[in-house]
Design a protein around this motif. Structure first.
Motif, PDB file in Angstrom:
ATOM      1  N   TYR A   1     -83.255 -32.380 -41.232  1.00  0.00           N
ATOM      2  CA  TYR A   1     -84.666 -33.202 -41.298  1.00  0.00           C
ATOM      3  C   TYR A   1     -85.302 -32.869 -39.909  1.00  0.00           C
ATOM      4  CZ  TYR A   1     -87.270 -37.554 -41.172  1.00  0.00           C
ATOM      5  OH  TYR A   1     -88.498 -38.468 -40.842  1.00  0.00           O
ATOM      6  N   ALA A   2     -84.559 -32.756 -38.701  1.00  0.00           N
ATOM      7  CA  ALA A   2     -85.184 -32.117 -37.615  1.00  0.00           C
ATOM      8  C   ALA A   2     -86.158 -30.978 -37.810  1.00  0.00           C
ATOM      9  CB  ALA A   2     -84.254 -31.819 -36.531  1.00  0.00           C
ATOM     10  N   ARG A   3     -85.256 -29.749 -38.487  1.00  0.00           N
ATOM     11  CA  ARG A   3     -85.950 -28.634 -38.732  1.00  0.00           C
ATOM     12  C   ARG A   3     -87.421 -28.862 -39.805  1.00  0.00           C
ATOM     13  NH1 ARG A   3     -82.256 -26.218 -41.685  1.00  0.00           N
ATOM     14  NH2 ARG A   3     -80.326 -26.765 -40.452  1.00  0.00           N
ATOM     15  N   MET A   4     -87.324 -29.875 -40.884  1.00  0.00           N
ATOM     16  CA  MET A   4     -88.316 -30.056 -41.703  1.00  0.00           C
ATOM     17  C   MET A   4     -89.422 -30.766 -40.770  1.00  0.00           C
ATOM     18  SD  MET A   4     -88.025 -32.906 -44.668  1.00  0.00           S
ATOM     19  CE  MET A   4     -87.344 -31.896 -46.201  1.00  0.00           C
ATOM     20  N   LEU A   5     -89.153 -31.443 -39.960  1.00  0.00           N
ATOM     21  CA  LEU A   5     -90.288 -32.036 -39.248  1.00  0.00           C
ATOM     22  C   LEU A   5     -90.851 -30.736 -38.285  1.00  0.00           C
ATOM     23  CD1 LEU A   5     -88.805 -35.453 -37.612  1.00  0.00           C
ATOM     24  CD2 LEU A   5     -90.221 -35.011 -39.806  1.00  0.00           C
ATOM     25  N   VAL A   6     -90.220 -29.941 -37.794  1.00  0.00           N
ATOM     26  CA  VAL A   6     -90.794 -28.708 -36.973  1.00  0.00           C
ATOM     27  C   VAL A   6     -91.613 -28.084 -37.970  1.00  0.00           C
ATOM     28  CG1 VAL A   6     -90.342 -26.908 -35.922  1.00  0.00           C
ATOM     29  CG2 VAL A   6     -89.073 -28.899 -35.440  1.00  0.00           C
ATOM     30  N   ASP A   7     -91.208 -27.678 -39.074  1.00  0.00           N
ATOM     31  CA  ASP A   7     -91.991 -27.010 -40.101  1.00  0.00           C
ATOM     32  C   ASP A   7     -93.137 -27.610 -40.404  1.00  0.00           C
ATOM     33  OD1 ASP A   7     -90.057 -24.791 -39.890  1.00  0.00           O
ATOM     34  OD2 ASP A   7     -89.200 -25.354 -41.690  1.00  0.00           O
ATOM     35  N   LEU A   8     -93.107 -29.013 -40.812  1.00  0.00           N
ATOM     36  CA  LEU A   8     -94.191 -29.847 -41.177  1.00  0.00           C
ATOM     37  C   LEU A   8     -95.322 -29.933 -39.998  1.00  0.00           C
ATOM     38  CD1 LEU A   8     -92.776 -33.101 -42.685  1.00  0.00           C
ATOM     39  CD2 LEU A   8     -94.466 -31.729 -43.610  1.00  0.00           C
ATOM     40  N   THR A   9     -94.833 -30.115 -38.719  1.00  0.00           N
ATOM     41  CA  THR A   9     -95.885 -29.985 -37.640  1.00  0.00           C
ATOM     42  C   THR A   9     -96.485 -28.695 -37.549  1.00  0.00           C
ATOM     43  OG1 THR A   9     -94.241 -31.424 -36.540  1.00  0.00           O
ATOM     44  CG2 THR A   9     -96.117 -30.834 -35.237  1.00  0.00           C
ATOM     45  N   ALA A  10     -95.931 -27.578 -37.628  1.00  0.00           N
ATOM     46  CA  ALA A  10     -96.353 -26.361 -37.528  1.00  0.00           C
ATOM     47  C   ALA A  10     -97.216 -25.988 -38.748  1.00  0.00           C
ATOM     48  CB  ALA A  10     -95.360 -25.358 -37.260  1.00  0.00           C
ATOM     49  N   ARG A  11     -97.246 -26.873 -39.799  1.00  0.00           N
ATOM     50  CA  ARG A  11     -97.996 -26.660 -41.205  1.00  0.00           C
ATOM     51  C   ARG A  11     -97.394 -25.489 -42.033  1.00  0.00           C
ATOM     52  NH1 ARG A  11    -102.774 -29.695 -41.414  1.00  0.00           N
ATOM     53  NH2 ARG A  11    -103.576 -28.625 -42.966  1.00  0.00           N
ATOM     54  N   ARG A  12     -95.971 -24.952 -41.504  1.00  0.00           N
ATOM     55  CA  ARG A  12     -95.373 -24.076 -42.420  1.00  0.00           C
ATOM     56  C   ARG A  12     -94.806 -24.524 -43.726  1.00  0.00           C
ATOM     57  NH1 ARG A  12     -92.986 -22.205 -37.537  1.00  0.00           N
ATOM     58  NH2 ARG A  12     -91.272 -23.847 -37.514  1.00  0.00           N
ATOM     59  N   LEU A  13     -94.840 -25.874 -43.660  1.00  0.00           N
ATOM     60  CA  LEU A  13     -94.156 -26.670 -44.898  1.00  0.00           C
ATOM     61  C   LEU A  13     -95.242 -27.700 -45.288  1.00  0.00           C
ATOM     62  CD1 LEU A  13     -91.843 -27.203 -46.855  1.00  0.00           C
ATOM     63  CD2 LEU A  13     -91.085 -29.061 -45.021  1.00  0.00           C
ATOM     64  N   ASP A  14     -95.657 -27.948 -46.461  1.00  0.00           N
ATOM     65  CA  ASP A  14     -96.476 -28.964 -46.743  1.00  0.00           C
ATOM     66  C   ASP A  14     -95.735 -30.372 -47.070  1.00  0.00           C
ATOM     67  OD1 ASP A  14     -96.352 -29.410 -50.066  1.00  0.00           O
ATOM     68  OD2 ASP A  14     -95.555 -27.523 -49.699  1.00  0.00           O
ATOM     69  N   PRO A  15     -96.360 -31.408 -47.064  1.00  0.00           N
ATOM     70  CA  PRO A  15     -95.566 -32.457 -47.087  1.00  0.00           C
ATOM     71  C   PRO A  15     -95.230 -32.749 -48.434  1.00  0.00           C
ATOM     72  CG  PRO A  15     -97.947 -32.849 -46.452  1.00  0.00           C
ATOM     73  CD  PRO A  15     -97.861 -31.223 -46.338  1.00  0.00           C
ATOM     74  N   TYR A  16     -95.715 -32.310 -49.530  1.00  0.00           N
ATOM     75  CA  TYR A  16     -95.260 -32.658 -50.581  1.00  0.00           C
ATOM     76  C   TYR A  16     -93.960 -32.126 -51.122  1.00  0.00           C
ATOM     77  CZ  TYR A  16    -100.385 -33.681 -51.124  1.00  0.00           C
ATOM     78  OH  TYR A  16    -101.616 -34.338 -50.886  1.00  0.00           O
ATOM     79  N   THR A  17     -93.856 -30.805 -50.855  1.00  0.00           N
ATOM     80  CA  THR A  17     -92.683 -30.193 -50.755  1.00  0.00           C
ATOM     81  C   THR A  17     -91.583 -30.878 -49.913  1.00  0.00           C
ATOM     82  OG1 THR A  17     -93.741 -28.063 -51.392  1.00  0.00           O
ATOM     83  CG2 THR A  17     -91.521 -27.882 -50.735  1.00  0.00           C
ATOM     84  N   ALA A  18     -91.808 -31.185 -48.677  1.00  0.00           N
ATOM     85  CA  ALA A  18     -91.022 -31.860 -47.940  1.00  0.00           C
ATOM     86  C   ALA A  18     -90.576 -33.322 -48.274  1.00  0.00           C
ATOM     87  CB  ALA A  18     -91.706 -31.943 -46.543  1.00  0.00           C
ATOM     88  N   ALA A  19     -91.422 -33.983 -48.912  1.00  0.00           N
ATOM     89  CA  ALA A  19     -90.923 -35.213 -49.530  1.00  0.00           C
ATOM     90  C   ALA A  19     -90.125 -35.137 -50.672  1.00  0.00           C
ATOM     91  CB  ALA A  19     -92.373 -35.989 -50.052  1.00  0.00           C
ATOM     92  N   GLU A  20     -90.506 -34.138 -51.752  1.00  0.00           N
ATOM     93  CA  GLU A  20     -89.661 -33.932 -52.650  1.00  0.00           C
ATOM     94  C   GLU A  20     -88.249 -33.345 -52.306  1.00  0.00           C
ATOM     95  OE1 GLU A  20     -93.020 -32.385 -55.785  1.00  0.00           O
ATOM     96  OE2 GLU A  20     -91.649 -31.010 -54.953  1.00  0.00           O
TER      97      GLU A  20
END
Ligand code: B12
Ligand SMILES: Nc1nc2c(ncn2[C@@H]2O[C@H](COP(=O)(O)OP(=O)(O)OP(=O)(O)O)[C@@H](O)[C@H]2O)c(=O)[nH]1
Ligand SMILES: [Mg+2]
Lengths: 319, 131
Positions: free
Chosen positions: A287-306
């Motif tokens: 989850y921590a990694r996910m937040l980092v990726d989200l913040t850096a916009r490497r991960l889109d919020p849709y994929t993250a939520a799924e």
């Protein structure tokens, strides 16, 4: 203090403290509410909504007096907005209702929205259940001063009154998409001011269009009041009961109650699900990694939520 | 979801029409994250205590600029005890002569703020005694 027993006996201190627990999301509050639940479902729940300063609280004050005259016990939940900056609030609706503070047949509870959108607070429904179980015959809910989209009240109240003002002709045009559709009756308050009759007419024309095609449809009455002079109040209370009779006769009341129940249930599931999902996720490396990726916009919020849902609810493929 | 907020009733008792101080304090507490329920003017001790009861507040702040403090505060303290609300913090302010303050504090009132008090002092008091 045994909250449940005491609240059922009508003890205001117990009821008040229980509402406080529920407002704070205390799990103990929910346990008490479960025990109270079989004693709910009796009260007539009225909604009072309309723009800021229209006179909602003043009307509620007068309506309380009229209902007391008819020997009914009255609970009130009055919602005001929290400041988005400080999180604090000044809850001023009560000022208009303080004359009833020494009447044991009246219970007024102010609530701040605490960031909840829709014109109510998250715990408004729970407060209403407590007041219902305590034996209040009528429960009045005053929403925050609404613009257009704060129409959550229809899911909560059996009958909703929309309060309008003289001189808001253009606003009524703008309103039609939003709160115009939720009114079971319309109150043009401050009828001591010029322009009340025009607003009444305008509302009538627009409501005519809304109900013209249906014979059995409820035709929302438009009533003039001067709340500060106690004028037109008995007529408003009569209209509440006329609407209730109509809803009962046509079966719409049962339908609305069922809908309300479903709404409440769905909201609960949403809230509890979010709480559990984050509860499980928080503190994990993933989850921590996910937040980092989200913040850096490497991960889109849709994929993250799924991904998060797949991981906590199972089923999906955790990438 | 835990959402603990401190709730405070601000009350104006009796025939006293001086509401500036009460409103200033109410606004200040709001700006500092408190939920403030304002009673409006002309409240009897009974009305104040019943409002506090129904609103389940943590504290009651009473503003008196009429000279009636020696009646209002003890009466509110007495009613709170009768209703089982001895845990509610009572404080206040206004034109209360220095020499009247110790006997009022002896009845259980937690603090009284006289004209000219910087609002920061009120905030400090709240944080220490209420939350
Ligand atoms: C402005 C004022 C008025 C205005 C009030 C406007 C209003 N809506 O509030 C008007 C002109 C209407 C007025 C009328 C009268 N007034 Co006058 N008024 C004043 C004055 C000059 C200032 C009060 C004020 O607003 N201060 C500003 C606010 C922000 O300060 P504050 O209220 O003191 O609040 C601070 C602290 O006391 C404390 N505090 C106060 N309440 C609370 C509550 C809590 C919870 C907390 C934590 C802190 C707190 O914190 C605040 C910030 O520091 C005072 C003199 C003075 N120096 O106090 C006289 C004064 C209060 N008035 C007085 C009198 C006699 C009257 C009249 C009877 C005059 C008359 N004969 O008609 C009328 C009565 C009106 C009525 N119905 O009550 C006397 C009262 C004497 C007494 N206590 O026995 C005073 C003291 C003047 C004097 N020296 O004689 N008044
Ligand atoms: N002239 C006139 N003024 C009124 C009438 N009814 C209420 N008012 C005044 O309108 C102001 C606002 O009244 P409230 O009852 O607080 O209005 P509200 O809709 O509850 O306001 P919010 O809760 O802030 O949205 C007060 O000053 C009332 O005294 C009326 O019939 N005529
Ligand atoms: Mg209001």
């Amino acid at each position: 203090m045994n909250y449940v027993e005491e609240a059922l006996r009508g003890n205001q201190l117990a009821g008040a403290r229980l509402i406080r627990l529920l407002e704070e999301g205390d799990p103990q509050g929910i346990e008490h509410l479960k025990a109270l639940y079989p004693h709910t479902g009796r009260a007539f729940i009225l909604g009072m909504t309309g723009p800021p300063g229209a006179g909602k609280s003043t009307l509620v004050d007068r309506i309380i007096t009229e209902l007391r005259r008819r020997d009914l016990k009255v609970g009130v939940v009055a919602v005001d907005p929290s400041s988005p900056f400080s999180g604090g609030a000044i809850l001023g609706d009560r000022v208009r209702m303080q004359r009833h503070a020494t009447d044991p047949g009246v219970f007024v509870r102010s609530m701040a929205t605490r960031g909840h959108l829709g014109g109510l607070s998250r715990a408004t429904g729970e407060a209403v259940l407590v007041l219902d179980a305590m034996g209040y015959d009528v429960i009045l809910i005053e929403t925050v001063g609404v613009g257009q989209d704060e129409v959550e009240i229809v899911d909560m109240a059996h009958t909703t009154a929309v309060v309008c003002l003289p001189g808001m002709g253009d606003d009524i045009q703008a309103m039609k998409a939003g709160i115009l559709e939720i009114g079971d009756l319309f109150i043009v308050n401050k009828a001591d001011r010029p322009g009340a009759d025009e607003v009444v007419k305008q509302l009538q024309v627009m409501l005519e269009m809304r109900t013209a095609h249906d014979q059995d449809a409820w035709r929302p009455p438009v009533l003039k009041t001067v709340a500060v002079r106690n004028e037109g109040i008995a007529e408003v209370v009569d209209a509440f009961y006329t609407h209730r009779d109509h809803q009962e006769r046509t079966g719409i009341l049962a339908e609305r109650k069922a809908k309300r129940q479903m709404h409440f249930f769905r909201e609960l599931v949403k809230e509890m699900a979010a709480e559990r999902i984050f509860g499980v996720a928080e503190g994990t490396d993933h989850y921590a990694r996910m937040l980092v990726d989200l913040t850096a916009r490497r991960l889109d919020p849709y994929t993250a939520a799924e991904t998060l849902l797949d991981q906590t609810l199972g089923g999906g493929d955790p990438r | 979801m835990k959402q603990k907020k401190v709730r405070v009733l601000i009350a104006k008792p009796g025939l006293d029409g001086h509401d500036r101080g009460a409103k200033v304090v109410a606004r200040f507490l709001q700006e500092n994250g408190y939920e403030v329920i304002y009673t409006g003017l002309h409240q009897s001790p009974e009305q104040i205590v019943n409002a506090a009861l129904q609103e389940a507040v943590d504290a009651i702040g009473i503003s008196v600029l009429s000279g009636s403090h020696n009646y209002v505060f003890p009466e509110v303290m007495k009613l709170l005890k009768e209703r089982g609300m001895g845990d509610v913090v009572v404080f206040g302010g206004g034109t209360i002569p220095e020499e009247d303050i110790p006997p009022l504090l002896a009845t259980g009132v937690k603090a009284l703020f006289r004209p000219g008090t910087p609002l920061e002092e009120v905030l400090e008091f709240m944080k220490e005694n209420v939350g």
